[in-house]
Design a protein around this motif. Sequence first.
Motif, PDB file in Angstrom:
ATOM      1  N   SER A 272       0.841  -1.203   0.000  1.00 23.68           N
ATOM      2  CA  SER A 272       0.000   0.000   0.000  1.00 23.68           C
ATOM      3  C   SER A 272       0.871   1.245   0.000  1.00 23.68           C
ATOM      4  O   SER A 272       1.968   1.248   0.555  1.00 23.68           O
ATOM      5  N   ASP A 273       0.352   2.288  -0.652  1.00 26.68           N
ATOM      6  CA  ASP A 273       1.021   3.583  -0.695  1.00 26.68           C
ATOM      7  C   ASP A 273       0.056   4.599  -0.090  1.00 26.68           C
ATOM      8  O   ASP A 273      -0.928   4.990  -0.716  1.00 26.68           O
ATOM      9  N   SER A 276      -0.300   8.135  -2.141  1.00 27.78           N
ATOM     10  CA  SER A 276      -1.111   8.155  -3.366  1.00 27.78           C
ATOM     11  C   SER A 276      -2.454   7.446  -3.191  1.00 27.78           C
ATOM     12  O   SER A 276      -3.235   7.374  -4.137  1.00 27.78           O
ATOM     13  N   ARG A 277      -2.695   6.857  -1.993  1.00 31.84           N
ATOM     14  CA  ARG A 277      -3.939   6.140  -1.670  1.00 31.84           C
ATOM     15  C   ARG A 277      -4.162   4.959  -2.625  1.00 31.84           C
ATOM     16  O   ARG A 277      -5.261   4.732  -3.100  1.00 31.84           O
ATOM     17  N   THR A 278      -3.115   4.190  -2.869  1.00 33.75           N
ATOM     18  CA  THR A 278      -3.232   3.060  -3.790  1.00 33.75           C
ATOM     19  C   THR A 278      -2.727   1.776  -3.139  1.00 33.75           C
ATOM     20  O   THR A 278      -1.906   1.796  -2.220  1.00 33.75           O
ATOM     21  N   ASN A 280      -0.880  -1.583  -4.600  1.00 34.18           N
ATOM     22  CA  ASN A 280      -0.140  -1.942  -5.808  1.00 34.18           C
ATOM     23  C   ASN A 280       0.304  -3.402  -5.759  1.00 34.18           C
ATOM     24  O   ASN A 280       0.560  -3.950  -4.674  1.00 34.18           O
ATOM     25  N   ILE A 289      -1.161  -0.604 -10.250  1.00 35.82           N
ATOM     26  CA  ILE A 289      -2.177  -0.176  -9.280  1.00 35.82           C
ATOM     27  C   ILE A 289      -3.361  -1.139  -9.342  1.00 35.82           C
ATOM     28  O   ILE A 289      -3.944  -1.358 -10.414  1.00 35.82           O
ATOM     29  N   THR A 292      -7.504   2.012  -5.787  1.00 33.86           N
ATOM     30  CA  THR A 292      -7.340   3.400  -5.334  1.00 33.86           C
ATOM     31  C   THR A 292      -8.474   3.698  -4.367  1.00 33.86           C
ATOM     32  O   THR A 292      -9.665   3.604  -4.728  1.00 33.86           O
ATOM     33  N   THR A 293      -8.137   4.031  -3.140  1.00 35.05           N
ATOM     34  CA  THR A 293      -9.172   4.251  -2.121  1.00 35.05           C
ATOM     35  C   THR A 293      -9.862   5.592  -2.360  1.00 35.05           C
ATOM     36  O   THR A 293      -9.310   6.499  -2.991  1.00 35.05           O
ATOM     37  N   ARG A 295     -11.364   9.345  -1.829  1.00 32.12           N
ATOM     38  CA  ARG A 295     -10.726  10.528  -1.263  1.00 32.12           C
ATOM     39  C   ARG A 295     -11.036  10.618   0.229  1.00 32.12           C
ATOM     40  O   ARG A 295     -12.172  10.431   0.671  1.00 32.12           O
ATOM     41  N   THR A 298      -7.221   6.503   3.653  1.00 30.78           N
ATOM     42  CA  THR A 298      -5.812   6.151   3.417  1.00 30.78           C
ATOM     43  C   THR A 298      -5.595   4.660   3.673  1.00 30.78           C
ATOM     44  O   THR A 298      -5.959   4.168   4.750  1.00 30.78           O
TER      45      THR A 298
END
Length: 323
Positions: A272-273, A276-278, A280, A289, A292-293, A295, A298
């Motif tokens: 997890s990043d 960037s809320r991703t 991978n 990716i 993507t979470t 907005r 996190t």
Amino acid sequence: MATSTSWAQDVIICDLCDKPTQQFCNSCQVSLCDTCIKKHRDEFKSLIHEIVPFLERKIQLVFPECPHKGHDVEELTEIHENKVRKIKSDTEEIKANIIPKYQNEDQNIVNTISKTKSKIDHIGRESKRLRKLWHQEVDNIFDKIDSLSQSLGEENLNALQDKGKELSIEIGGFRATLKHMSQPNLSTDVSRLATGIGKLMDKVGVIATIPTTYSSLFGVACVGGAEAWIYGNNKTITRIDIYGSVKDTVKTTCQYRPGGISVTRGRELVYSDYVSRTVNIVRDEKSEILITTPRGWTPRRLSCTRSGDILVQVYNCHHSYHL
């Protein structure tokens, strides 16, 4: 063609001038006119000149007088015989001594070459035998090392996985307790939580020590029974064996470090990043990716299930956690 008349008219000229010859020097074999006889004698004073009328001349071979003094004179036949004797002597020497000598040396060389070839063939056969023997010994040694490594790795990592599952269950229980805690009873619940954590820590024990290059170890994800992915406070995720030997490294796309890691059922690395809320996945040494979470949410910790799903822990700015 010349006729008898023309032959009779031919005139023999003096060898010293152009006048007709009347005399002949048998000693020097020279035709002379009367005028040149004295000149001829004066020119070769050291020789005896036999001057006769031309018709009484005697034709013979004349050898010039050697101008050098003190030379030994030998008969030509004697010289010839000496040369023949020397040739016969040299021939006998060659046949009796020189040829056998070189034949013997040639045979020695042939024998030496044969022995050398035999030694080379023997060394080659011995080299092949030793190579095969040493390769077998090396294979046996590494087979034993691989077997021991596999056995120790599976034993240690299985124990770590079992202990991790126990801890996860215990932590889940504590989270449930915290969720149902009420504000009035906060002190009592905190006391119960502290007691539970103490009991949990009593069950924690070191079953294996694996050296790494990380000063701070943030997460571990097992790969089979002998290896694991680990990460710390940087962008790199490293795969090591039970001895700490580095087997692979992955440089993530994270700005600082991963938020969490796990391994799928197909043994693919996911991370997890949180910037960037991703979420991978690493395929062919490249990051792709997967998720993507939304907005405000996190991603952090990850857990891959046996069914192929991925559990993602997310939280928002109000510190609300969800899976």
